[in-house]
Design an enzyme around this catalytic site. Structure first.
Site, PDB file in Angstrom:
ATOM      1  N   LYS A 275     -18.977  -4.250   2.521  1.00  0.00           N
ATOM      2  CA  LYS A 275     -19.327  -4.314   3.936  1.00  0.00           C
ATOM      3  C   LYS A 275     -20.391  -5.386   4.153  1.00  0.00           C
ATOM      4  O   LYS A 275     -21.282  -5.553   3.335  1.00  0.00           O
ATOM      5  CB  LYS A 275     -19.891  -2.966   4.400  1.00  0.00           C
ATOM      6  CG  LYS A 275     -18.851  -1.865   4.557  1.00  0.00           C
ATOM      7  CD  LYS A 275     -19.467  -0.609   5.121  1.00  0.00           C
ATOM      8  CE  LYS A 275     -18.466   0.529   5.210  1.00  0.00           C
ATOM      9  NZ  LYS A 275     -17.416   0.325   6.225  1.00  0.00           N
ATOM     10  N   ARG A 349      -9.870   8.096   3.164  1.00  0.00           N
ATOM     11  CA  ARG A 349      -8.534   8.684   3.099  1.00  0.00           C
ATOM     12  C   ARG A 349      -8.078   8.864   1.654  1.00  0.00           C
ATOM     13  O   ARG A 349      -7.259   9.732   1.364  1.00  0.00           O
ATOM     14  CB  ARG A 349      -7.557   7.808   3.899  1.00  0.00           C
ATOM     15  CG  ARG A 349      -7.451   6.404   3.387  1.00  0.00           C
ATOM     16  CD  ARG A 349      -6.870   5.441   4.407  1.00  0.00           C
ATOM     17  NE  ARG A 349      -7.830   5.015   5.424  1.00  0.00           N
ATOM     18  CZ  ARG A 349      -7.554   4.183   6.422  1.00  0.00           C
ATOM     19  NH1 ARG A 349      -6.334   3.690   6.548  1.00  0.00           N
ATOM     20  NH2 ARG A 349      -8.487   3.842   7.288  1.00  0.00           N
TER      21      ARG A 349
HETATM   22  N1  BES Z   1     -16.923   5.034   6.629  1.00  0.00           N
HETATM   23  C1  BES Z   1     -16.101   4.062   7.230  1.00  0.00           C
HETATM   24  C2  BES Z   1     -15.820   4.365   8.701  1.00  0.00           C
HETATM   25  C3  BES Z   1     -16.965   4.181   9.648  1.00  0.00           C
HETATM   26  C4  BES Z   1     -17.224   2.935  10.188  1.00  0.00           C
HETATM   27  C5  BES Z   1     -17.740   5.242  10.030  1.00  0.00           C
HETATM   28  C6  BES Z   1     -18.256   2.764  11.088  1.00  0.00           C
HETATM   29  C7  BES Z   1     -18.766   5.083  10.921  1.00  0.00           C
HETATM   30  C8  BES Z   1     -19.026   3.833  11.455  1.00  0.00           C
HETATM   31  C9  BES Z   1     -14.769   3.968   6.514  1.00  0.00           C
HETATM   32  O1  BES Z   1     -14.774   4.269   5.173  1.00  0.00           O
HETATM   33  C10 BES Z   1     -14.323   2.548   6.650  1.00  0.00           C
HETATM   34  O2  BES Z   1     -14.949   1.704   6.069  1.00  0.00           O
HETATM   35  N2  BES Z   1     -13.246   2.325   7.402  1.00  0.00           N
HETATM   36  C11 BES Z   1     -12.748   1.033   7.642  1.00  0.00           C
HETATM   37  C12 BES Z   1     -11.248   1.101   7.486  1.00  0.00           C
HETATM   38  C13 BES Z   1     -10.590  -0.248   7.425  1.00  0.00           C
HETATM   39  C14 BES Z   1     -10.935  -0.926   6.119  1.00  0.00           C
HETATM   40  C15 BES Z   1      -9.115  -0.039   7.519  1.00  0.00           C
HETATM   41  C16 BES Z   1     -13.152   0.614   9.051  1.00  0.00           C
HETATM   42  O3  BES Z   1     -13.185   1.480   9.929  1.00  0.00           O
HETATM   43  O4  BES Z   1     -13.469  -0.534   9.244  1.00  0.00           O
HETATM   44 MN    MN Z   2     -15.237   2.527   3.992  1.00  0.00          MN
END
Ligand code: BES
Ligand code: MN
Ligand code: ZN
Length: 493
Positions: A275, A349
Site C-alpha cells: 500500500k 477474502r
Molecule cells: N483492508 C483493505 C480494505 C480497506 C481499505 C479497508 C480502506 C478500509 C479502508 C483490504 O484488504 C484491501 O486492501 N482491499 C483492496 C482490494 C483491492 C486490491 C481489490 C482495496 O479495497 O483497495
Molecule cells: Mn488489503
C-alpha cells in the site's frame, strides 16, 4: 465502560454530580419542567433571553441552580417534539455524552429516556441512551502513561425513564461490554495487537465464561493439515504466526449453532502489492471484523442467549518479506477450490475463504454472518453511515437490516447477483482473488460466496463503519450492536 443503574428520583432532588435533561424547541420535557419549577423559572427565563433554544445539537451546562440538589444540570436540545424519532433521540443522547465527558464528574443521572420516541418503548430508550453516553465517554488508555490514563471521567450513569427499565439496562450492560471490547481491541496498535494477542483475548472470554464457552486455537501446523493454503499464504510474509480462533458457546443443548466469522488482519501492509503512504497508516483497524464478532459473541454469552453460537476468527498480518506470497501464485484452499492471486492486497477474502469453508463444513450452522473491513470500494459506495450487506437469502438479509435499524447500527443491502461472476474468472485457477475495477465490494462478496455454498450466509463489509479515520480516529465497535440484536432476535429475546 460506564456502570449503569436505574433511577426513579426526581431531577431536582436526585443525589448526583450532574443531571441530564432534554429540552424541546416547542415544549418542556417533564424533567425540564421539574427543574424549572424547583429553580424558580430559571429555564423559562433562559428561553426568553434566547440562551436556551432546544435545537438539536445545542447543549447548555448550568451550575448551582437554587432548589436543585445536583450541582450541575446539562440541558440537551431535542428539537421539535413531533420530530423526535429514533435518530434525533440518539443524537441528543450522544450530545449529552459529549457534554458529560468534558465535565469534572464521575457520575450522572440522565432523564432523556423519559421522553416519548415514536415506535420505541422505555426499555429501548434507556438502553439506547445508556449505550450512546457510554460510547461518547469511551477513552482509549491502554498505551498511555498512568498520569494520562487515570484522568477522571464519568464512571456511573443512572437512567430515569419513567418506567421500570431493568431489562433495557441489563441489555445495555451486555452490549456495552461487547462494544467496548471491540473498540479497545480495534484501537490497540499492531505491534501489540497481533494474532497471538487476539487469541489471548478470546481466551479471557472463554476463561470468564468457562461454564458455557470453549476455545480452540488452531496453529500453523493445524492449518497445514487442513489444507488452508489461502490463509497460510497471506501470513507467509509475516514474522508473527497466524491463528485460527474457534469459540463455541452452548446455550441450547444439541441444536445447530449460529455462526460468526470475522476478518482479523492485525496489520494490512498490502503484501508485495504494498500500500502507498496515505493508505497504509490506519491498517491496524483491519482486524475490526474480528473484534466485532468477538464483541458480539461476548454480548451473547453475557446475555445467556438460549442459542448455540460459534465464532471463528482467522488472524494474520499481511506483511512484506522474502517469504511473502506473490501475485500470480495459485493457492489451494480448504474447500478444494484453487485461487489465483492477482493482488496480494486482496488478502481479507483469502483468509476468510478458508475460515468460512471450515465453519460451514465443521459446524453446519443454521446461519452464518461474517464481518470484515473488506474493501475500500464499500467505503466509496456507502461511506461511514451504513455497512454493506450481501446475502442471497432474503429472510436473513431482512433480519440483519432490521437488527441494524433497531440499534441505529445500520446496513444497506448490496447486490450479490451472478451477473458479476465472470469478473472473477482466471486462466490458471478456479477463480481469481480480484474482480477488476468495477463493483469491488460486490466481487469481493461474490468471491466469499464460493466458500459458503449450501449455508445460509450473509456478509457485512464494515470497512467504512468499524472505525473513524484521522489522527484522532478510533474504532467504533460496529457491527457489535447489529450482530448482538440479530442474535437476540434469533433467540426471541
Ligand atoms: N483492508 C483493505 C480494505 C480497506 C481499505 C479497508 C480502506 C478500509 C479502508 C483490504 O484488504 C484491501 O486492501 N482491499 C483492496 C482490494 C483491492 C486490491 C481489490 C482495496 O479495497 O483497495
Ligand atoms: Mn488489503
Ligand atoms: Zn485488508
Amino acid at each position: 465502560m460506564l456502570e449503569f443503574s436505574q433511577s426513579s428520583a426526581a431531577p431536582d432532588a436526585v443525589d448526583s454530580a450532574c443531571v441530564v435533561v432534554g429540552v424541546f424547541e416547542d415544549a418542556m420535557s417533564p424533567a425540564a419542567a421539574a427543574v424549572d419549577v424547583a429553580g424558580g423559572g430559571v429555564l423559562a427565563r433562559l428561553k426568553t433571553s434566547g440562551d436556551l433554544t432546544g435545537k438539536p445539537g445545542a447543549t447548555l451546562v448550568l451550575h448551582g441552580i437554587p432548589g436543585v440538589k445536583a450541582p450541575r444540570v446539562v440541558l440537551v436540545g431535542l428539537g421539535r417534539k413531533s420530530a423526535l424519532d429514533a435518530h434525533a433521540f440518539l443524537r441528543a443522547c450522544n450530545d449529552a455524552g459529549n457534554a458529560l465527558k468534558s465535565l469534572p464528574v464521575t457520575d450522572a443521572t440522565a432523564y432523556l429516556p423519559e421522553v416519548d420516541v415514536s415506535g420505541h418503548d422505555a426499555n429501548w430508550r434507556a438502553r439506547t441512551c445508556a449505550l450512546a453516553i457510554d460510547h461518547a465517554c469511551f477513552r482509549y488508555t491502554a498505551t498511555l502513561k498512568p498520569a494520562n490514563a487515570d484522568a477522571p471521567r464519568p464512571a456511573k450513569l443512572a437512567l430515569a425513564a419513567g418506567a421500570d427499565v431493568a431489562q433495557g439496562i441489563a441489555q445495555a450492560r451486555a452490549i456495552a461490554r461487547g462494544v467496548t471490547f471491540a473498540r479497545e481491541l480495534g484501537c490497540l496498535p499492531p505491534n501489540l495487537c497481533t494474532p497471538t494477542h487476539i487469541a489471548a483475548q478470546a481466551k479471557t472470554i472463554a476463561d470468564e465464561h468457562a461454564e458455557s464457552v470453549t476455545l480452540e486455537v488452531l496453529e500453523r501446523a493445524d492449518m497445514q493439515k487442513l489444507g488452508m493454503g489461502a490463509l497460510l499464504a497471506v501470513s507467509s510474509g509475516s514474522a508473527t504466526p497466524p491463528k485460527l480462533i474457534v469459540l463455541q458457546y452452548k446455550g441450547a443443548g444439541d441444536e445447530k449453532p449460529h455462526a460468526l466469522v470475522g476478518k482479523g488482519v492485525t496489520f494490512d501492509a498490502g503484501g508485495l502489492n504494498i500500500k502507498p503512504t496515505g493508505s497504509m497508516e490506519e491498517m491496524k483497524y483491519d482486524m475490526c471484523g474480528a473484534a466485532g464478532v468477538l464483541g458480539a459473541f461476548l454480548t451473547a454469552v453475557e446475555m445467556k442467549l438460549p442459542i448455540n453460537l460459534v465464532c471463528v476468527v482467522p488472524s494474520v498480518e499481511n506483511a512484506v518479506d522474502g517469504g511473502s506470497y506473490r501475485p500470480s501464485d495459485v493457492l489451494h484452499t480448504h474447500a478444494g477450490i484453487t485461487v489465483e492471486v492477482l493482488n496480494t492486497d486482496a488478502e481479507g477474502r483469502l483468509i476468510l475463504c478458508d475460515a468460512l469453508a471450515y465453519t460451514c463444513k465443521r459446524f453446519q450452522p443454521v446461519a452464518l454472518v461474517d464481518a470484515a473491513t473488506l474493501t475500500g470500494a464499500c467505503v466509496v459506495a456507502l461511506g461511514a453511515h451504513a455497512s454493506g450487506l450481501f446475502s442471497a437469502d432474503d429472510a436473513l438479509a431482512d433480519a440483519l437490516l432490521a437488527a441494524g435499524n433497531a440499534t441505529l447500527d445500520r446496513a444497506w443491502r448490496m447486490p450479490l447477483w451472478n451477473d458479476y461472476r465472470s469478473q472473477l474468472e482466471s486462466a490458471f485457477a478456479d477463480i481469481a482473488n480480484i474482480g477488476g475495477k468495477s463493483a469491488g465490494a460486490v466481487t469481493a462478496a461474490l468471491f466469499l460466496s464460493h466458500f459458503t455454498e449450501g449455508t445460509r450466509w450473509a456478509h457485512l463489509d464494515v470497512a467504512g463503519t468499524a472505525w473513524v479515520p484521522g489522527r484522532k480516529g478510533y474504532a467504533t465497535g460496529r457491527p457489535v450492536p447489529l450482530l448482538a440484536q440479530w442474535l437476540m432476535d434469533c433467540a426471541n429475546m
